[in-house]
Design an enzyme around this catalytic site. Structure first.
Site, PDB file in Angstrom:
ATOM      1  N   LEU A  96     -84.371  41.575 170.056  1.00 54.82           N
ATOM      2  CA  LEU A  96     -83.278  42.542 170.202  1.00 54.82           C
ATOM      3  C   LEU A  96     -82.073  42.116 169.368  1.00 54.82           C
ATOM      4  CD1 LEU A  96     -83.731  43.006 174.035  1.00 54.82           C
ATOM      5  CD2 LEU A  96     -84.166  44.749 172.288  1.00 54.82           C
ATOM      6  N   HIS A 112     -89.814  33.594 179.840  1.00 49.60           N
ATOM      7  CA  HIS A 112     -90.462  32.948 178.694  1.00 49.60           C
ATOM      8  C   HIS A 112     -91.429  31.883 179.207  1.00 49.60           C
ATOM      9  CE1 HIS A 112     -90.978  31.529 174.615  1.00 49.60           C
ATOM     10  NE2 HIS A 112     -90.823  30.295 175.067  1.00 49.60           N
ATOM     11  N   GLU A 175     -99.210  32.239 186.840  1.00 49.66           N
ATOM     12  CA  GLU A 175     -99.107  32.296 188.298  1.00 49.66           C
ATOM     13  C   GLU A 175     -97.693  31.920 188.747  1.00 49.66           C
ATOM     14  OE1 GLU A 175    -102.477  30.189 189.988  1.00 49.66           O
ATOM     15  OE2 GLU A 175    -101.492  30.251 191.948  1.00 49.66           O
TER      16      GLU A 175
HETATM   17  C1  GAR Z   1     -95.754  36.404 179.743  1.00 52.49           C
HETATM   18  O1  GAR Z   1     -96.425  35.174 179.752  1.00 52.49           O
HETATM   19  C2  GAR Z   1     -94.317  36.223 179.304  1.00 52.49           C
HETATM   20  O2  GAR Z   1     -93.752  35.026 179.758  1.00 52.49           O
HETATM   21  C3  GAR Z   1     -94.466  36.234 177.805  1.00 52.49           C
HETATM   22  O3  GAR Z   1     -95.409  37.234 177.539  1.00 52.49           O
HETATM   23  C4  GAR Z   1     -96.304  37.327 178.643  1.00 52.49           C
HETATM   24  C5  GAR Z   1     -96.346  38.766 179.097  1.00 52.49           C
HETATM   25  O4  GAR Z   1     -97.356  38.922 180.062  1.00 52.49           O
HETATM   26  N1  GAR Z   1     -93.212  36.483 177.145  1.00 52.49           N
HETATM   27  C6  GAR Z   1     -92.862  35.925 175.990  1.00 52.49           C
HETATM   28  O5  GAR Z   1     -93.585  35.186 175.365  1.00 52.49           O
HETATM   29  C7  GAR Z   1     -91.477  36.309 175.500  1.00 52.49           C
HETATM   30  N2  GAR Z   1     -90.982  35.339 174.574  1.00 52.49           N
HETATM   31  P1  GAR Z   1     -97.339  40.188 181.011  1.00 52.49           P
HETATM   32  O6  GAR Z   1     -97.269  41.421 180.117  1.00 52.49           O
HETATM   33  O7  GAR Z   1     -98.661  40.119 181.736  1.00 52.49           O
HETATM   34  O8  GAR Z   1     -96.169  40.096 181.926  1.00 52.49           O
END
Ligand code: GAR
Length: 217
Positions: A96, A112, A175
């Protein structure tokens, strides 16, 4: 009790969105999801939202080629129209701009999959394994213009175990993410997480998450 209205931004499967949907279903949870917004029309998270009866919107970055300001302005309009007070990034994979981040200053949070400030960016689990850290985890933080940067609201650590590969480690972290994100939203909605410069100060005790992640033996 008036609930904090949150908007959840997704790009994909939306398992963290599901954790927030489930948390918000509890009558005493102090937040409700006013809108789920995706930059991808085929994101599975949109189905999760519809199943839960939550309003959805798609604002595709592909409809604004080379025009990030217009893409972000369109998202901003949708969020304001829905009365959103706190934006939660949940696997939203677009960086963003400072404009958008500034417009939602201290009302825009991200999850994250690492213990920030370690392992910003992508492939966090592979990099954690390659570095040999003994603990890995996840972070919920306020968003600032730099990627995966900003005041830390909450973190959860998980062990890196012998024989782990990136998938096993990612599952263990995920988890923890599903417990951490609702916990962080609760702290904000209850007014207990206060931004103070580069830090977030938490008012009152926060033993509950430690108990959830590390149940007493
Ligand atoms: C999650 O592990 C989140 O922490 C990560 O993407 C995944 C989304 O999973 N985010 C990042 O890497 C942002 N920098 P989800 O769609 O099942 O919630």
């Amino acid at each position: 009790m008036s609930k904090l209205k949150i908007g959840v931004l997704i790009s994909g499967r939306g398992s963290n969105l599901q954790a927030l949907i489930d948390a918000c279903a509890a009558p005493d949870f102090p937040a409700e999801i006013a809108l789920v917004l995706s930059n991808k029309a085929d994101a599975f998270g949109l189905e999760r939202a519809s199943t839960a009866g939550i309003a959805t919107a798609v604002v595709s970055h592909r409809d604004y080629p080379g025009d990030k300001p217009a893409f972000e302005a369109a998202m901003d309009v949708r969020l304001r129209e829905a009365g959103v007070e706190l934006v939660c990034l949940a696997g939203f994979m677009r960086l963003l701009s400072p404009w958008f981040v500034g417009r939602w200053q201290d009302a825009l949070i991200n999850i994250h999959p690492s213990l920030l400030p370690s392992f910003k960016g992508l492939d966090t689990h592979e990099r954690a394994l390659a570095t040999g850290v003994r603990f890995h985890g996840c972070t919920v933080h306020h968003v600032r213009p730099a990627m995966d940067d900003g005041p830390i609201i909450a973190q959860a650590a998980v062990p890196v175990l012998p024989g782990d590969d990136a998938h096993r480690l990612a599952d263990r972290v995920l988890e923890a993410e599903h417990k951490l994100y609702p916990h962080a939203v609760r702290l904000i909605a209850e007014g207990r997480a206060r931004v103070d410069g580069d830090l977030v100060r938490i008012d009152g005790p926060v033993p509950e998450l430690a108990t959830v992640l590390n149940p007493p033996l």
